[in-house]
Design an enzyme around this catalytic site. Structure first.
Site, PDB file in Angstrom:
ATOM      1  N   CYS A   1       0.647  -0.947  -0.045  1.00  0.00           N
ATOM      2  CA  CYS A   1       0.031   0.097   0.138  1.00  0.00           C
ATOM      3  C   CYS A   1       0.835   1.191   0.209  1.00  0.00           C
ATOM      4  O   CYS A   1       2.029   1.078   0.051  1.00  0.00           O
ATOM      5  CB  CYS A   1      -0.957  -0.177   1.253  1.00  0.00           C
ATOM      6  SG  CYS A   1      -2.006  -1.518   1.195  1.00  0.00           S
TER       7      CYS A   1
ATOM      8  N   ARG B   1      -4.752   1.350  -1.627  1.00  0.00           N
ATOM      9  CA  ARG B   1      -4.500  -0.253  -1.130  1.00  0.00           C
ATOM     10  C   ARG B   1      -4.205  -1.218  -2.230  1.00  0.00           C
ATOM     11  O   ARG B   1      -4.970  -1.138  -3.072  1.00  0.00           O
ATOM     12  CB  ARG B   1      -5.915  -0.540  -0.480  1.00  0.00           C
ATOM     13  CG  ARG B   1      -6.170  -1.893   0.123  1.00  0.00           C
ATOM     14  CD  ARG B   1      -7.314  -2.235   0.888  1.00  0.00           C
ATOM     15  NE  ARG B   1      -7.261  -3.635   1.791  1.00  0.00           N
ATOM     16  CZ  ARG B   1      -8.249  -4.441   1.971  1.00  0.00           C
ATOM     17  NH1 ARG B   1      -9.424  -4.131   1.109  1.00  0.00           N
ATOM     18  NH2 ARG B   1      -8.080  -5.542   2.393  1.00  0.00           N
TER      19      ARG B   1
ATOM     20  N   ASN C   1       1.014   0.611   5.703  1.00  0.00           N
ATOM     21  CA  ASN C   1       1.834  -0.023   4.551  1.00  0.00           C
ATOM     22  C   ASN C   1       2.596  -1.111   5.001  1.00  0.00           C
ATOM     23  O   ASN C   1       3.463  -0.779   5.665  1.00  0.00           O
ATOM     24  CB  ASN C   1       2.594   1.037   3.946  1.00  0.00           C
ATOM     25  CG  ASN C   1       3.389   0.476   2.721  1.00  0.00           C
ATOM     26  OD1 ASN C   1       3.112  -0.519   2.282  1.00  0.00           O
ATOM     27  ND2 ASN C   1       4.552   1.010   2.466  1.00  0.00           N
ATOM     28  N   GLY C   2       2.169  -2.633   4.493  1.00  0.00           N
ATOM     29  CA  GLY C   2       3.174  -3.309   5.059  1.00  0.00           C
ATOM     30  C   GLY C   2       2.263  -4.591   5.170  1.00  0.00           C
ATOM     31  O   GLY C   2       1.205  -4.894   4.981  1.00  0.00           O
ATOM     32  N   GLU C   3       2.861  -5.502   5.924  1.00  0.00           N
ATOM     33  CA  GLU C   3       2.296  -6.808   6.623  1.00  0.00           C
ATOM     34  C   GLU C   3       2.985  -7.282   7.866  1.00  0.00           C
ATOM     35  O   GLU C   3       4.290  -7.126   7.912  1.00  0.00           O
ATOM     36  CB  GLU C   3       2.776  -7.874   5.719  1.00  0.00           C
ATOM     37  CG  GLU C   3       2.010  -7.959   3.954  1.00  0.00           C
ATOM     38  CD  GLU C   3       0.550  -8.017   4.066  1.00  0.00           C
ATOM     39  OE1 GLU C   3       0.120  -8.339   4.861  1.00  0.00           O
ATOM     40  OE2 GLU C   3       0.192  -7.818   3.014  1.00  0.00           O
TER      41      GLU C   3
ATOM     42  N   ASP D   1      -4.567  -7.361   9.606  1.00  0.00           N
ATOM     43  CA  ASP D   1      -3.494  -7.005  10.474  1.00  0.00           C
ATOM     44  C   ASP D   1      -3.521  -5.576  10.808  1.00  0.00           C
ATOM     45  O   ASP D   1      -3.005  -5.030  11.804  1.00  0.00           O
ATOM     46  CB  ASP D   1      -2.046  -7.441   9.894  1.00  0.00           C
ATOM     47  CG  ASP D   1      -1.823  -6.888   8.400  1.00  0.00           C
ATOM     48  OD1 ASP D   1      -2.715  -6.306   7.906  1.00  0.00           O
ATOM     49  OD2 ASP D   1      -0.912  -7.170   7.945  1.00  0.00           O
TER      50      ASP D   1
ATOM     51  N   ILE E   1      14.773 -13.487 -14.741  1.00  0.00           N
ATOM     52  CA  ILE E   1      15.093 -12.925 -15.892  1.00  0.00           C
ATOM     53  C   ILE E   1      16.320 -13.213 -16.348  1.00  0.00           C
ATOM     54  O   ILE E   1      17.186 -13.316 -15.540  1.00  0.00           O
ATOM     55  CB  ILE E   1      15.104 -11.238 -15.479  1.00  0.00           C
ATOM     56  CG1 ILE E   1      13.696 -10.792 -15.367  1.00  0.00           C
ATOM     57  CG2 ILE E   1      15.664 -10.493 -16.601  1.00  0.00           C
ATOM     58  CD1 ILE E   1      12.948 -10.658 -16.747  1.00  0.00           C
TER      59      ILE E   1
END
Length: 630
Positions: free
Chosen positions: A2, A50, A75-77, A100, A292
């Site tokens: 986010c 979001r 913003n995050g986990e 969370d 890649i």
């Protein structure tokens, strides 16, 4: 993942503007294309974009607690949110969502600002406490998620996930910080807490800050610090066994998602280790992997990635890109906002672009070199330290200064003949030598490069001050741990994690990094140095522990990195663009640089008498920033 933003009128004189807050939020649309919302009152405005990963149906932000006396943008986990949620329910807290985000907010309501210490994960968040009229802001321990802030002249405190967010505010001054310019040309990025603008700062990893109505500046505190103080005493076999158990757990908790999930697979040790752990945990369900490749063998690692693919039967996707993939150069300035010179940002952008075709969350092996001493510069520095220990300090400078001055600079020669830089490093102390090894533009070249007027503006400031500040807090045992510590405080957040955050967010991709889970990292810091670096073998104990899980050729081949052939570009397809940008662009007009030196560096590289590829890339990125801001 986010994006967050906010405005706090700390003095009651400049209420937040809805149009400005909307502009701040909209500029980071790429960070969260799924939803966007704002909250605003007479003192504070909070905004959020979001990217839905967990609790897709009810995790909207800004999020309020049931009593509506606290609100959060995040913003995050947070990976331990389920256990924290159960603990908070036992304390009588009620939850309206399964996210969370709400756990962080309720944890704040239960434990106050100390609640940040209970979180395990990657995060940047802001909580507005209505009762206390107080804003609390925190950033994760290693700096995986970014947070920029500024105190404006009108009394407003503003913050956001990217520098461009703050740039949307009309009251923000964009005066360049000359010390940040010196830092950039030394490091190739601008280390925390500085930014390219004097009025804007980064909240450092492991720090939080609070600001109440009436305050003229935030109170900033460190809630966690990297430590090497304690050392493990058990046997190497026991350490290896515990290491794998801890890594498996760090990977396992990062597999929770309500969207497709996969992993980057470069063919290196670290990404291969993550894929091996994921494969073991997921069992019969194949891991989604992506790589890649390059059309030049010296830059192509896909054959090693294929060894891991074959072993674990992953669902693999690979794309080969041209070694002349330099079309992104002009986009990088917009992506990173401030000068940023790591050329591996190009392949990182491409691999994130590839991954997003199939998944929304990707696990990465970033951080392994910092944690287990895997960089070539770690080996070189320790060799130099050994030589320095044999030569008395009083003799060191005159002897190696003489050799450094008179040994020819043979950029064209094989590496074993290029001793000039080594002699120059040996005459320095450990901190200065490590900076010399890492520098994009070494001391002597910066001294030549800067104009007399810019040197006066710097007032004697030197980028070494960044290392000195961090070294004062180092609590470890030896020289290897010191440079690991410096990497964790500077290179990891300022270069590696910045690169991955901006490149992944450009494609609305969330990247999770198990190797710098703070619990795993803090335990790994207790492993004695002689287990990590053994002769020329970096990450020795990590590789040994992985022998049952990965092919020998993956573990013990020469390290390739994730670079691009910039020196070749500047002598070939980009030479005209290089001349135009550096010799006829805003670099020349800035007043920071000596025009004759710029001309010599450009022409010397193009005609092959000098090797200035890395330095010229830094200059191109600085020029691109100047173009962006004019």
């Amino acid at each position: 993942m986010c994006g967050i933003a906010g405005i706090f009128d700390t003095q009651g004189t400049a209420p937040p503007s809805e149009s400005v807050l909307n502009a701040m939020n909209q500029i980071q649309f790429h960070r969260g294309p799924d939803e966007g919302s704002i909250f605003i009152d007479e003192k504070v405005g909070l905004a959020h974009r979001r990217l839905s990963i967990i609790d897709i149906s009810t995790g909207q932000q800004p999020l309020f607690n049931k009593q509506r006396n606290a609100a959060i943008v995040f913003n995050g986990e947070v990976y331990n949110f389920k256990s924290l949620r159960e603990e908070l329910i036992a304390l009588g807290f009620e939850f309206q969502t399964h996210s969370d985000t709400e756990v962080i907010l309720q944890a704040y309501c239960a434990w106050g600002e100390k609640s940040v210490e209970r979180l395990r994960g990657m995060f940047a968040y802001a909580i507005w406490d209505f009762d206390k009229q107080r804003l609390f802001v925190a950033r994760d321990r290693l700096g995986i998620k970014p947070l920029f802030w500024s105190m404006l002249d009108n009394g407003q405190f503003i913050f956001g996930s990217e520098l461009k967010v703050l740039e949307q505010h009309p009251q923000l001054r964009r005066d360049m910080d000359p010390l940040a310019v010196e830092d950039f040309f030394a490091f190739g990025y601008i280390p925390e807490p500085r930014t390219i603008y004097s009025q804007v700062h980064k909240l450092e990893p492991g720090y939080c800050m609070s600001l109440s109505f009436g305050d003229k500046a935030p109170t900033i505190q460190q809630y966690w610090r990297v430590s090497f103080a304690d050392q493990l005493t058990q046997s190497e076999d026991d350490i290896r066994e515990e290491m794998m158990a801890r890594l498996r757990e760090a990977v396992d908790i990062r597999l929770l998602a309500e969207v497709p999930l996969g992993a980057f697979l470069s063919g290196g040790v670290d990404s291969s280790a993550i894929v091996a752990m994921m494969a073991e945990i997921q069992g019969d369900r194949p891991v989604n992997t992506c790589s890649i490749g390059f059309d030049v063998k010296n830059f192509n690692e896909t054959e090693f990635a294929e060894l891991v693919v074959d072993r674990y039967k992953t669902d693999h996707m690979v794309e080969v890109v041209s070694s002349d993939d330099f079309d992104l150069i002009d986009q990088l300035a917009e992506l990173y906002d401030e000068p940023y010179a790591d050329s591996s940002a190009i392949p990182t952008y491409r691999v994130c672009e590839l991954a997003r075709k199939r998944v929304t969350v990707c696990l990465s092996g970033d951080g392994g070199d910092e944690v287990f001493a895997g960089y070539r510069r770690h080996k070189w520095h320790m060799l130099e330290e050994k030589i320095r220990s044999y030569v008395p300090s009083g003799m060191r400078k005159p002897v190696f200064n003489f050799l450094g001055n008179y040994y020819p600079k043979m950029d064209w020669a094989p590496k074993f003949l290029r001793a000039k830089s080594t002699f120059q490093a040996l005459q320095r102390d450990a901190l200065a030598a490590y900076l010399h090894t890492m520098s994009f533009v070494p001391d002597a070249r910066r001294e030549q490069l800067y104009s007399s007027s810019f040197k006066q503006t710097l007032g004697g400031y030197h980028a070494l001050e960044v290392f000195k500040r961090h070294a004062n807090e180092f609590d470890g045992q030896d020289a290897l741990q010191l440079i690991q510590y410096l990497d964790m405080k500077t290179y990891l957040p300022g270069d590696i994690l910045t690169k991955v955050d901006r490149a992944s967010m450009a494609h609305s991709l969330e990247v999770r990094v198990p190797l710098i889970d703070h619990e795993f990292l803090q335990w790994s810091n207790k492993i004695p140095s002689h287990y990590k670096l053994q002769g020329n073998n970096g990450k020795a104990i990590f590789k040994k522990a992985l022998e049952p899980k990965l092919p020998h050729d993956v573990l013990y081949r020469d390290k390739m990195g994730f670079g691009v052939p910039i020196s070749k570009w500047f002598r070939g397809p980009l030479k005209d663009k290089l001349r135009q940008r550096i010799l006829h662009g805003k670099m020349m007009d800035s007043g920071y640089f000596d025009p004759a030196v710029l001309n010599n560096m450009v022409e010397g590289h193009i005609n092959g008498t000098q090797e200035n590829g890395q330095m010229l890339w830094a200059m191109m990125m600085f020029e691109a920033f100047l173009q962006r801001t004019q």
